[in-house]
Design a protein around this motif. Structure first.
Motif, PDB file in Angstrom:
ATOM      1  N   TRP A 120       0.910  -1.094  -0.048  1.00  0.00           N
ATOM      2  CA  TRP A 120      -0.219  -0.060  -0.220  1.00  0.00           C
ATOM      3  C   TRP A 120       0.934   1.332   0.014  1.00  0.00           C
ATOM      4  N   ALA A 121       1.941   1.341   0.877  1.00  0.00           N
ATOM      5  CA  ALA A 121       2.646   2.297   0.837  1.00  0.00           C
ATOM      6  C   ALA A 121       3.464   2.662  -0.423  1.00  0.00           C
ATOM      7  N   LYS A 122       3.795   1.811  -1.096  1.00  0.00           N
ATOM      8  CA  LYS A 122       4.476   1.992  -2.477  1.00  0.00           C
ATOM      9  C   LYS A 122       3.674   2.294  -3.564  1.00  0.00           C
ATOM     10  N   HIS A 123       2.211   1.770  -3.625  1.00  0.00           N
ATOM     11  CA  HIS A 123       1.414   2.252  -4.605  1.00  0.00           C
ATOM     12  C   HIS A 123       0.741   3.186  -4.393  1.00  0.00           C
ATOM     13  N   ALA A 124      -0.006   3.188  -3.368  1.00  0.00           N
ATOM     14  CA  ALA A 124      -0.980   4.174  -2.954  1.00  0.00           C
ATOM     15  C   ALA A 124      -0.084   5.684  -2.267  1.00  0.00           C
ATOM     16  N   TRP A 125       0.937   5.507  -1.578  1.00  0.00           N
ATOM     17  CA  TRP A 125       1.598   6.644  -1.039  1.00  0.00           C
ATOM     18  C   TRP A 125       2.713   6.820  -1.673  1.00  0.00           C
ATOM     19  N   LYS A 126       3.211   6.087  -2.569  1.00  0.00           N
ATOM     20  CA  LYS A 126       4.377   6.468  -3.462  1.00  0.00           C
ATOM     21  C   LYS A 126       5.591   6.368  -2.501  1.00  0.00           C
ATOM     22  N   LYS A 127       5.507   5.669  -1.588  1.00  0.00           N
ATOM     23  CA  LYS A 127       6.896   5.480  -0.820  1.00  0.00           C
ATOM     24  C   LYS A 127       7.936   4.430  -1.298  1.00  0.00           C
ATOM     25  N   ARG A 128       8.966   4.714  -1.250  1.00  0.00           N
ATOM     26  CA  ARG A 128      10.090   3.888  -1.811  1.00  0.00           C
ATOM     27  C   ARG A 128      11.288   3.483  -0.993  1.00  0.00           C
ATOM     28  N   PHE A 129      11.211   3.988   0.316  1.00  0.00           N
ATOM     29  CA  PHE A 129      12.410   3.462   1.327  1.00  0.00           C
ATOM     30  C   PHE A 129      11.665   3.715   2.690  1.00  0.00           C
ATOM     31  N   VAL A 130      11.850   2.362   3.155  1.00  0.00           N
ATOM     32  CA  VAL A 130      11.253   2.345   4.765  1.00  0.00           C
ATOM     33  C   VAL A 130      12.462   2.103   5.629  1.00  0.00           C
ATOM     34  N   VAL A 131      12.455   2.611   6.913  1.00  0.00           N
ATOM     35  CA  VAL A 131      13.194   1.801   7.810  1.00  0.00           C
ATOM     36  C   VAL A 131      12.493   1.134   8.753  1.00  0.00           C
ATOM     37  N   ALA A 132      13.204   0.348   9.610  1.00  0.00           N
ATOM     38  CA  ALA A 132      12.693  -0.372  10.600  1.00  0.00           C
ATOM     39  C   ALA A 132      13.790  -0.960  11.438  1.00  0.00           C
ATOM     40  N   GLY A 133      13.581  -1.582  12.677  1.00  0.00           N
ATOM     41  CA  GLY A 133      14.269  -1.932  13.508  1.00  0.00           C
ATOM     42  C   GLY A 133      13.852  -2.899  14.484  1.00  0.00           C
ATOM     43  N   HIS A 134      14.646  -3.894  15.267  1.00  0.00           N
ATOM     44  CA  HIS A 134      14.155  -4.894  16.061  1.00  0.00           C
ATOM     45  C   HIS A 134      14.951  -4.798  17.186  1.00  0.00           C
ATOM     46  N   PHE A 135      14.427  -4.903  18.313  1.00  0.00           N
ATOM     47  CA  PHE A 135      15.246  -5.355  19.626  1.00  0.00           C
ATOM     48  C   PHE A 135      16.086  -6.544  19.275  1.00  0.00           C
ATOM     49  N   SER A 136      17.323  -6.452  19.754  1.00  0.00           N
ATOM     50  CA  SER A 136      18.299  -7.533  19.464  1.00  0.00           C
ATOM     51  C   SER A 136      17.765  -8.926  20.129  1.00  0.00           C
ATOM     52  N   ASP A 137      17.166  -8.835  21.208  1.00  0.00           N
ATOM     53  CA  ASP A 137      16.405  -9.905  21.882  1.00  0.00           C
ATOM     54  C   ASP A 137      15.275 -10.467  21.178  1.00  0.00           C
ATOM     55  N   ASN A 138      14.835 -10.130  19.968  1.00  0.00           N
ATOM     56  CA  ASN A 138      13.576 -10.192  19.260  1.00  0.00           C
ATOM     57  C   ASN A 138      13.885 -10.876  17.822  1.00  0.00           C
ATOM     58  N   PRO A 139      14.587 -11.677  17.887  1.00  0.00           N
ATOM     59  CA  PRO A 139      14.838 -12.201  16.435  1.00  0.00           C
ATOM     60  C   PRO A 139      13.794 -12.673  15.551  1.00  0.00           C
ATOM     61  N   ALA A 140      12.532 -12.953  15.929  1.00  0.00           N
ATOM     62  CA  ALA A 140      11.493 -13.153  15.598  1.00  0.00           C
ATOM     63  C   ALA A 140      10.992 -12.164  14.473  1.00  0.00           C
ATOM     64  N   SER A 141      11.166 -10.843  15.200  1.00  0.00           N
ATOM     65  CA  SER A 141      10.896  -9.791  14.636  1.00  0.00           C
ATOM     66  C   SER A 141      11.910  -9.506  13.298  1.00  0.00           C
ATOM     67  N   GLY A 142      13.010  -9.740  13.337  1.00  0.00           N
ATOM     68  CA  GLY A 142      13.919  -9.675  12.412  1.00  0.00           C
ATOM     69  C   GLY A 142      13.665 -10.404  11.314  1.00  0.00           C
ATOM     70  N   ALA A 143      13.105 -11.823  11.583  1.00  0.00           N
ATOM     71  CA  ALA A 143      12.829 -12.757  10.704  1.00  0.00           C
ATOM     72  C   ALA A 143      11.629 -12.347   9.475  1.00  0.00           C
ATOM     73  N   VAL A 144      10.486 -11.660  10.357  1.00  0.00           N
ATOM     74  CA  VAL A 144       9.418 -10.914   9.770  1.00  0.00           C
ATOM     75  C   VAL A 144      10.012  -9.920   8.685  1.00  0.00           C
ATOM     76  N   LEU A 145      10.738  -9.010   9.189  1.00  0.00           N
ATOM     77  CA  LEU A 145      11.163  -7.925   8.315  1.00  0.00           C
ATOM     78  C   LEU A 145      12.049  -8.538   7.183  1.00  0.00           C
ATOM     79  N   CYS A 146      12.923  -9.501   7.523  1.00  0.00           N
ATOM     80  CA  CYS A 146      13.373 -10.239   6.356  1.00  0.00           C
ATOM     81  C   CYS A 146      12.750 -10.730   5.111  1.00  0.00           C
ATOM     82  N   LYS A 147      11.635 -11.457   5.613  1.00  0.00           N
ATOM     83  CA  LYS A 147      10.539 -11.985   4.760  1.00  0.00           C
ATOM     84  C   LYS A 147       9.959 -10.906   3.915  1.00  0.00           C
TER      85      LYS A 147
END
Length: 177
Positions: A120-147
Protein backbone atom coordinates in the motif's frame (compact mmCIF):
# COMPACT_ATOMS: atom_id res chain seq x y z
CA UNK A 1 -1.35 15.59 -6.90
CA UNK A 2 -1.88 12.39 -4.91
CA UNK A 3 -4.54 12.57 -2.23
CA UNK A 4 -3.89 10.44 0.85
CA UNK A 5 -6.86 8.64 2.35
CA UNK A 6 -7.60 9.76 5.89
CA UNK A 7 -8.18 6.18 7.05
CA UNK A 8 -7.13 3.67 4.39
CA UNK A 9 -8.21 0.05 4.64
CA UNK A 10 -5.80 -2.60 3.43
CA UNK A 11 -7.09 -6.08 2.70
CA UNK A 12 -4.75 -9.08 2.84
CA UNK A 13 -5.58 -12.77 2.57
CA UNK A 14 -6.59 -13.11 6.23
CA UNK A 15 -6.55 -9.58 7.62
CA UNK A 16 -8.01 -6.13 7.27
CA UNK A 17 -5.67 -3.31 8.28
CA UNK A 18 -7.77 -0.35 9.42
CA UNK A 19 -7.46 2.75 11.53
CA UNK A 20 -8.07 2.42 15.28
CA UNK A 21 -11.43 3.86 16.29
CA UNK A 22 -13.46 4.51 19.41
CA UNK A 23 -14.70 1.15 20.62
CA UNK A 24 -11.32 -0.57 20.08
CA UNK A 25 -9.90 0.51 23.43
CA UNK A 26 -10.97 -2.52 25.49
CA UNK A 27 -9.46 -5.00 23.03
CA UNK A 28 -6.27 -2.93 22.68
CA UNK A 29 -5.85 -2.67 26.43
CA UNK A 30 -6.34 -6.43 26.85
CA UNK A 31 -3.78 -7.34 24.17
CA UNK A 32 -1.19 -4.72 25.11
CA UNK A 33 -1.32 -5.66 28.80
CA UNK A 34 1.07 -8.52 27.95
CA UNK A 35 4.56 -7.44 29.03
CA UNK A 36 6.16 -9.72 26.43
CA UNK A 37 4.50 -7.63 23.71
CA UNK A 38 5.02 -4.22 25.32
CA UNK A 39 8.75 -4.79 25.96
CA UNK A 40 9.38 -5.36 22.25
CA UNK A 41 8.04 -1.90 21.37
CA UNK A 42 9.50 1.53 21.91
CA UNK A 43 6.40 3.44 22.89
CA UNK A 44 4.06 1.05 24.75
CA UNK A 45 4.01 1.41 28.54
CA UNK A 46 3.61 -1.47 30.97
CA UNK A 47 1.25 -1.88 32.59
CA UNK A 48 -1.04 -0.79 29.74
CA UNK A 49 -4.39 0.53 30.93
CA UNK A 50 -7.68 1.36 29.25
CA UNK A 51 -6.72 5.03 29.54
CA UNK A 52 -3.55 4.31 27.50
CA UNK A 53 -5.66 2.74 24.74
CA UNK A 54 -8.05 5.70 24.75
CA UNK A 55 -5.15 8.15 24.54
CA UNK A 56 -3.63 6.16 21.67
CA UNK A 57 -6.88 6.23 19.68
CA UNK A 58 -7.23 9.99 20.24
CA UNK A 59 -3.62 10.58 19.17
CA UNK A 60 -4.11 8.52 15.99
CA UNK A 61 -7.07 10.66 14.98
CA UNK A 62 -4.88 13.78 15.25
CA UNK A 63 -2.03 12.44 13.07
CA UNK A 64 -1.18 13.91 9.69
CA UNK A 65 -2.11 11.34 7.02
CA UNK A 66 0.59 12.76 4.76
CA UNK A 67 3.27 11.44 7.17
CA UNK A 68 1.72 8.85 9.51
CA UNK A 69 -0.76 5.98 9.51
CA UNK A 70 -1.67 3.59 12.31
CA UNK A 71 -3.52 0.38 11.60
CA UNK A 72 -5.12 -2.35 13.65
CA UNK A 73 -4.82 -5.87 12.31
CA UNK A 74 -8.31 -7.30 12.25
CA UNK A 75 -8.88 -11.01 11.69
CA UNK A 76 -12.25 -12.05 10.26
CA UNK A 77 -12.93 -14.55 13.05
CA UNK A 78 -10.88 -13.21 15.96
CA UNK A 79 -11.27 -9.42 15.66
CA UNK A 80 -8.31 -7.19 16.44
CA UNK A 81 -5.11 -9.22 16.86
CA UNK A 82 -2.36 -6.59 16.53
CA UNK A 83 -1.23 -3.26 15.21
CA UNK A 84 1.07 -1.68 12.65
CA UNK A 85 2.27 1.90 12.31
CA UNK A 86 3.91 3.81 9.50
CA UNK A 87 5.33 7.03 10.90
CA UNK A 88 7.79 9.72 9.93
CA UNK A 89 9.90 11.04 12.81
CA UNK A 90 10.90 14.71 12.26
CA UNK A 91 13.82 14.89 9.84
CA UNK A 92 13.97 11.11 9.38
CA UNK A 93 12.65 8.65 6.79
CA UNK A 94 9.40 6.70 7.02
CA UNK A 95 9.58 3.96 9.66
CA UNK A 96 7.40 0.95 10.34
CA UNK A 97 6.66 -0.88 13.57
CA UNK A 98 4.19 -3.64 14.40
CA UNK A 99 3.03 -6.06 17.07
CA UNK A 100 0.80 -9.12 17.22
CA UNK A 101 -1.04 -10.56 20.22
CA UNK A 102 0.54 -13.63 21.82
CA UNK A 103 -2.24 -16.02 20.73
CA UNK A 104 -1.43 -15.25 17.08
CA UNK A 105 2.38 -15.51 17.23
CA UNK A 106 4.07 -17.85 14.78
CA UNK A 107 1.14 -17.94 12.33
CA UNK A 108 2.44 -15.45 9.76
CA UNK A 109 0.12 -12.57 10.63
CA UNK A 110 2.91 -10.04 11.18
CA UNK A 111 4.49 -10.94 7.83
CA UNK A 112 1.15 -10.76 6.03
CA UNK A 113 0.27 -7.38 7.57
CA UNK A 114 3.71 -5.91 6.92
CA UNK A 115 3.75 -7.03 3.29
CA UNK A 116 0.26 -5.60 2.77
CA UNK A 117 1.21 -2.28 4.37
CA UNK A 118 4.40 -1.99 2.32
CA UNK A 119 2.52 -2.71 -0.92
CA UNK A 120 0.00 0.00 0.00
CA UNK A 121 2.78 2.45 0.94
CA UNK A 122 4.52 1.83 -2.38
CA UNK A 123 1.47 2.06 -4.65
CA UNK A 124 -0.96 4.43 -2.92
CA UNK A 125 1.46 6.54 -0.90
CA UNK A 126 4.38 6.41 -3.39
CA UNK A 127 6.96 5.50 -0.73
CA UNK A 128 10.15 3.82 -1.90
CA UNK A 129 12.29 3.81 1.26
CA UNK A 130 11.24 2.54 4.70
CA UNK A 131 13.35 1.85 7.77
CA UNK A 132 12.64 -0.49 10.64
CA UNK A 133 14.43 -2.00 13.55
CA UNK A 134 13.97 -4.78 16.02
CA UNK A 135 15.29 -5.17 19.52
CA UNK A 136 18.27 -7.51 19.43
CA UNK A 137 16.51 -9.92 21.80
CA UNK A 138 13.60 -10.28 19.34
CA UNK A 139 14.97 -12.29 16.40
CA UNK A 140 11.45 -13.33 15.36
CA UNK A 141 10.76 -9.72 14.42
CA UNK A 142 13.95 -9.66 12.38
CA UNK A 143 12.72 -12.73 10.49
CA UNK A 144 9.42 -10.96 9.73
CA UNK A 145 11.29 -7.94 8.39
CA UNK A 146 13.61 -10.12 6.26
CA UNK A 147 10.62 -11.98 4.82
CA UNK A 148 9.14 -8.61 3.78
CA UNK A 149 12.35 -7.68 1.96
CA UNK A 150 14.15 -5.58 4.58
CA UNK A 151 17.93 -5.77 4.69
CA UNK A 152 20.19 -5.24 7.69
CA UNK A 153 22.17 -2.01 7.55
CA UNK A 154 24.82 -3.15 10.05
CA UNK A 155 23.84 -0.28 12.37
CA UNK A 156 22.80 -0.92 15.95
CA UNK A 157 21.06 1.94 17.72
CA UNK A 158 20.10 2.15 21.36
CA UNK A 159 16.43 3.07 21.58
CA UNK A 160 14.18 3.51 24.55
CA UNK A 161 11.56 0.98 25.51
CA UNK A 162 8.99 2.54 27.79
CA UNK A 163 7.88 -0.88 29.06
CA UNK A 164 11.44 -1.92 29.90
CA UNK A 165 12.20 1.45 31.45
CA UNK A 166 15.54 1.63 29.65
CA UNK A 167 17.23 1.71 26.28
CA UNK A 168 17.98 -1.50 24.45
CA UNK A 169 19.99 -2.33 21.31
CA UNK A 170 18.00 -2.20 18.07
CA UNK A 171 19.23 -3.79 14.84
CA UNK A 172 18.37 -1.37 12.02
CA UNK A 173 17.04 -2.46 8.63
CA UNK A 174 15.96 -0.83 5.37
CA UNK A 175 13.40 -1.62 2.65
CA UNK A 176 13.78 -0.24 -0.86
CA UNK A 177 10.88 -0.52 -3.31
Amino acid sequence: MCLIEQTPRIETRRLTLRAPAPGDETRLAALMADYDIAKMTSRVPHPYALSDALSFIEAVQAKDPATDHEFLLEHEDDGVIGGLGLFTPPGLPLEVGYWVGRDWWGRGFASEALQGALAWAKHAWKKRFVVAGHFSDNPASGAVLCKAGFLYTGEIQHKPSIARGEEAPVRMMVWLA
